[in-house]
Scaffold this active site. Structure first.
Site, PDB file in Angstrom:
ATOM      1  N   ASN A 208       5.882  22.582  37.921  1.00 19.21           N
ATOM      2  CA  ASN A 208       5.472  23.864  37.338  1.00 19.21           C
ATOM      3  C   ASN A 208       4.542  24.560  38.339  1.00 19.21           C
ATOM      4  OD1 ASN A 208       4.058  25.885  35.970  1.00 19.21           O
ATOM      5  ND2 ASN A 208       3.934  24.740  34.056  1.00 19.21           N
TER       6      ASN A 208
ATOM      7  N   CYS B  59       1.252  32.061  33.983  1.00 14.29           N
ATOM      8  CA  CYS B  59       2.670  31.800  34.256  1.00 14.29           C
ATOM      9  C   CYS B  59       3.553  33.017  33.960  1.00 14.29           C
ATOM     10  CB  CYS B  59       3.145  30.605  33.455  1.00 14.29           C
ATOM     11  SG  CYS B  59       2.169  29.132  33.773  1.00 14.29           S
TER      12      CYS B  59
ATOM     13  N   HIS C 231      10.508  30.722  33.150  1.00 12.26           N
ATOM     14  CA  HIS C 231       9.409  30.066  33.866  1.00 12.26           C
ATOM     15  C   HIS C 231       9.681  28.569  33.869  1.00 12.26           C
ATOM     16  CE1 HIS C 231       5.657  28.343  34.898  1.00 12.26           C
ATOM     17  NE2 HIS C 231       5.306  28.057  33.657  1.00 12.26           N
TER      18      HIS C 231
END
Lengths: 82, 333
Positions: free
Chosen positions: B289, B122, B258
């Site tokens: 996500n 990520c 993020h």
């Protein structure tokens, strides 16, 4: 100077109030964070981090799951505070 | 000793264009609830996620990347032939050789651009952005395409009630190019391999191939440990990136963390004491996500909706499996 049990409960009450909006007077030794105080697993992390700062204590992730009630957390802090 | 002529780069680099691709299939929480015992309310309260996009068979890692990149190139006002390098960050491209970046570079019509994949979970977008900035300033490429792309639905255990609702698919891309003014600040980045167990693929591919496990590998995480690290440790990293750029939070227009989980975002904003004037990306609500794709996707959406504008100063921070992290301050394209 180390905090007393009474001071720890009062401090936890302020923290839980700040993070989860629970009235200070509802935070008592026999209350479960999840079932009685509506503190979910993520809010519990925030409570733990705030308690660490306030009481100069380290509460590792592995120990967090054992802190079911306000009494559990209070005893943990009493034993481990710096 | 012979004298080697050095390459000549630009004085500074900045993001010149951004583009995103979200798969056509929108998946609401109701679909997730077919395989886990949970509720829409629980999912929303723990993650902020209402819907996510899942890719179909045609929406491959390469296809989504080409779509997002085409938009980023057009937004930058350049042509694909001017792209000197293509950097792709992904953990969900299942054909590792050759790098998917080469196929993307070819399909975009670049002129034999250097192309390679990186793996930084990520934090991949920040890692790619840092490499791109270096290439532009050092002179090995005038324009660099940085792509974050994931098909995390392929790595999701739909029976795991802690993660089934979390992940989405998509691609986000930016073009990094020369600038007269600094448009990308110093990167604060690092890794904490001692915490590798907190977010990981369940088993190696070979265990599945050899029949040692019945279930295809998936991404799993220790929610509370990740939450604590993401909020409290990453807030420190974000602050360091702001300091390194010589800015205060009052000088910040936008915060694009993020898009892991809205609870993490909320708690980071609180911990960082960001002023209310700072626009905070909350693309996770409708995108889930998407790992390396989440920051450019959120950036694109903020610009498209007018919540942020070109020239705004944005703090971006990626963090995830590794554990790895990367934070920097950028001028929005």
């Amino acid at each position: 100077m180390a905090a007393t049990q009474e001071e720890i409960v009062a401090g936890l009450a302020e923290i839980v109030n700040e993070i989860a909006g629970i009235p200070v007077e509802d935070v008592e030794l026999d209350k479960s964070f999840t079932d009685d105080l509506d503190v979910d697993s993520l809010s519990m992390v925030e409570v733990v981090v705030a308690a660490e700062e306030r009481f100069d204590v380290k509460i590792p992730d592995d120990d967090v799951k054992d802190l079911k009630t306000v009494g559990d957390a209070t005893n943990y802090i009493l034993k481990n505070q710096g | 000793m012979s004298k080697i002529k050095p390459s000549k780069g630009a004085p500074y680099a900045r993001i010149l264009g951004v583009g995103g691709y979200r798969p056509t299939r929108v998946v609401p929480n109701e679909v997730i609830l077919e395989t886990i015992d949970s509720s829409d309310e629980w999912i929303r309260s723990r993650s902020g996620i209402e819907t996510r996009h899942w890719a179909n068979d045609e929406e491959t890692v390469a296809a989504m990347s080409v779509e997002a990149s085409g938009k980023a190139i057009a937004d930058a006002g350049i042509t694909a032939q001017q792209i000197g390098a293509v950097v792709v960050s992904t953990v969900s491209h299942f054909k590792q050789t050759p790098a998917v970046a080469t196929e993307i570079a070819d399909k975009l019509g670049t002129n034999k651009a250097a192309a390679f994949d990186i793996s930084a979970g990520c934090a991949g977008f920040g890692y790619g952005l840092t490499l791109a900035k270096g290439m532009v300033v050092e002179g090995s490429a005038e324009y660099v395409l940085v792509i974050g792309v994931e098909r995390l639905s392929d790595l999701t255990d739909l029976e795991d009630r802690a993660t089934a609702f979390l992940f989405g698919d998509g691609a986000g891309a930016v073009v990094v190019g020369p600038s007269k003014e600094p448009g990308i600040g110093p990167t604060v980045w690092g890794s904490e391999g001692d915490k590798s167990e907190t977010i990981k693929q369940t088993v190696p591919w070979t265990d599945y191939r050899d029949g040692e496990v019945a279930k295809f590998p998936a991404i799993t995480q220790e929610g509370q440990a990740v939450f604590r690290w993401a909020v409290f440790e990453m807030a420190k990293v974000a602050k360091e990136a702001l300091d390194a750029a010589g800015l205060t939070s009052a000088e910040l227009d936008v915060f694009i963390p993020h898009q892991a989980n809205e609870r993490i975002i909320d708690s980071m904003v609180k911990t960082l004491k960001l002023p209310e004037s700072v626009t905070v990306a909350r693309d996770v609500r409708t995108t889930g996500n998407t790992s390396a794709a989440s920051i450019p996707l959120a950036m694109e959406r903020l610009l498209a909706t007018g919540e942020a504008k070109s020239g705004d100063t944005a703090l971006v921070i990626g963090f995830g499996a590794g554990l790895v992290y990367a934070a920097t301050v950028v001028t929005l394209p």
